[in-house]
Design a protein around this motif. Structure first.
Motif, PDB file in Angstrom:
ATOM      1  N   HIS A  49       0.844  -1.187   0.000  1.00  0.00           N
ATOM      2  CA  HIS A  49       0.000   0.000   0.000  1.00  0.00           C
ATOM      3  C   HIS A  49       0.880   1.238   0.000  1.00  0.00           C
ATOM      4  CE1 HIS A  49      -3.228  -2.714   0.946  1.00  0.00           C
ATOM      5  NE2 HIS A  49      -2.574  -3.135   2.007  1.00  0.00           N
ATOM      6  N   CYS A  52      -0.625   4.593   1.180  1.00  0.00           N
ATOM      7  CA  CYS A  52      -0.923   4.621   2.620  1.00  0.00           C
ATOM      8  C   CYS A  52       0.364   4.647   3.424  1.00  0.00           C
ATOM      9  CB  CYS A  52      -1.759   3.406   3.006  1.00  0.00           C
ATOM     10  SG  CYS A  52      -3.433   3.461   2.331  1.00  0.00           S
ATOM     11  N   ASN A 145      -5.018  -3.053   6.235  1.00  0.00           N
ATOM     12  CA  ASN A 145      -5.862  -3.895   5.379  1.00  0.00           C
ATOM     13  C   ASN A 145      -7.328  -3.817   5.797  1.00  0.00           C
ATOM     14  OD1 ASN A 145      -4.363  -5.482   3.311  1.00  0.00           O
ATOM     15  ND2 ASN A 145      -3.084  -5.901   5.083  1.00  0.00           N
ATOM     16  N   LYS A 154      -8.328   3.171  -0.513  1.00  0.00           N
ATOM     17  CA  LYS A 154      -7.055   2.496  -0.796  1.00  0.00           C
ATOM     18  C   LYS A 154      -5.851   3.428  -0.728  1.00  0.00           C
ATOM     19  CE  LYS A 154      -8.603  -1.303  -3.762  1.00  0.00           C
ATOM     20  NZ  LYS A 154      -9.919  -0.969  -4.343  1.00  0.00           N
TER      21      LYS A 154
END
Ligand SMILES: *[C@@H]1O[C@H](CO)[C@@H](O)[C@H](O)[C@H]1NC(C)=O
Ligand SMILES: *[C@@H]1O[C@H](CO)[C@@H](O)[C@H](O)[C@H]1NC(C)=O
Length: 201
Positions: A49, A52, A145, A154
């Motif tokens: 990710h 993130c 997650n 996301k």
């Protein structure tokens, strides 16, 4: 173009019918309505990710939290799971350490929004950590997650998203190791324990 104005109407008709079939779990032990969800760890972080990870402070941001011991003992990395949920630490500790370990640690946590349960590969979610901020803010903390599964965000643009109903269930997903006490032994071993205790005095 012509269909667009009709779409909300169609959803309004379909929505309540599909939601009412499974609007909430049947018999939760504890119900916490309308909480926010945010993320605080990620066992399988970079490079899955990247947006993130960048938002959270760069690759490896989660490592200290991943490896730190938890209110229920083993770290999330030890458990190798992203299904741990951290909740209001005051509530988690209200009956003391032993009660926390035996009565609360490891219970399944269900997260719902608008009549739909949040699910994640690697679930079900379970209670395993206390959250300091959640003692004063209406919030739970989850993995990256789980945050993405719950919010669809996301890129972690939002960080905290509201409107989730959280249920602590009757069943345990994991069990914490109970606090050791000499009294808590099977009857057959009691004589030996007593002898050992006396020997140590
Ligand atoms: C956290 O738990 C305590 C004890 O149950 C409660 O008094 C407090 O209101 C809770 N905090 C939040 C934000 O709900
Ligand atoms: C909770 O979420 C709502 C809606 O997303 C937001 O407006 C609010 O600021 C959040 N509150 C906290 C304490 O994070």
């Amino acid at each position: 173009m012509l269909l667009l104005p009709l779409l909300p109407l169609a959803l309004a008709v379909l929505g309540p019918a599909s939601a009412s079939a499974s609007a909430s779990p049947s018999s939760p032990l504890f119900t916490f309505p309308n909480l926010n969800v945010t993320y605080y760890y990620d066992v399988a972080d970079f490079p899955y990710h990247p947006a993130c990870d960048a938002a959270a402070g760069g690759p490896g941001w989660a490592q200290p939290t991943n490896e730190g011991s938890t209110a229920c003992g083993p770290s999330v990395k030890d458990l190798d799971t992203n299904a741990v949920v951290a909740m209001n630490v005051t509530w988690l500790n209200q009956n003391g350490y032993a009660a926390r370990l035996t009565d609360l640690c490891g219970r399944e946590v269900q997260i719902w929004k608008e009549g739909k349960q949040v699910t994640m590969k690697g679930g079900p979610f379970f209670l395993w950590e206390g959250c300091q901020a959640c003692a004063t803010l209406p919030r739970i903390d989850v993995s990256l997650n789980a945050y993405i599964a719950a919010t669809g965000d996301k890129e972690c643009f939002r960080g905290t998203v509201g409107g989730f109903d959280v249920f602590v269930m009757d069943n345990f997903v994991r069990r914490a190791r109970a606090a050791k006490t000499l009294l808590n032994v099977p009857a057959l071993a009691a004589g030996f324990t007593l002898a050992l205790t006396l020997a140590l005095v």
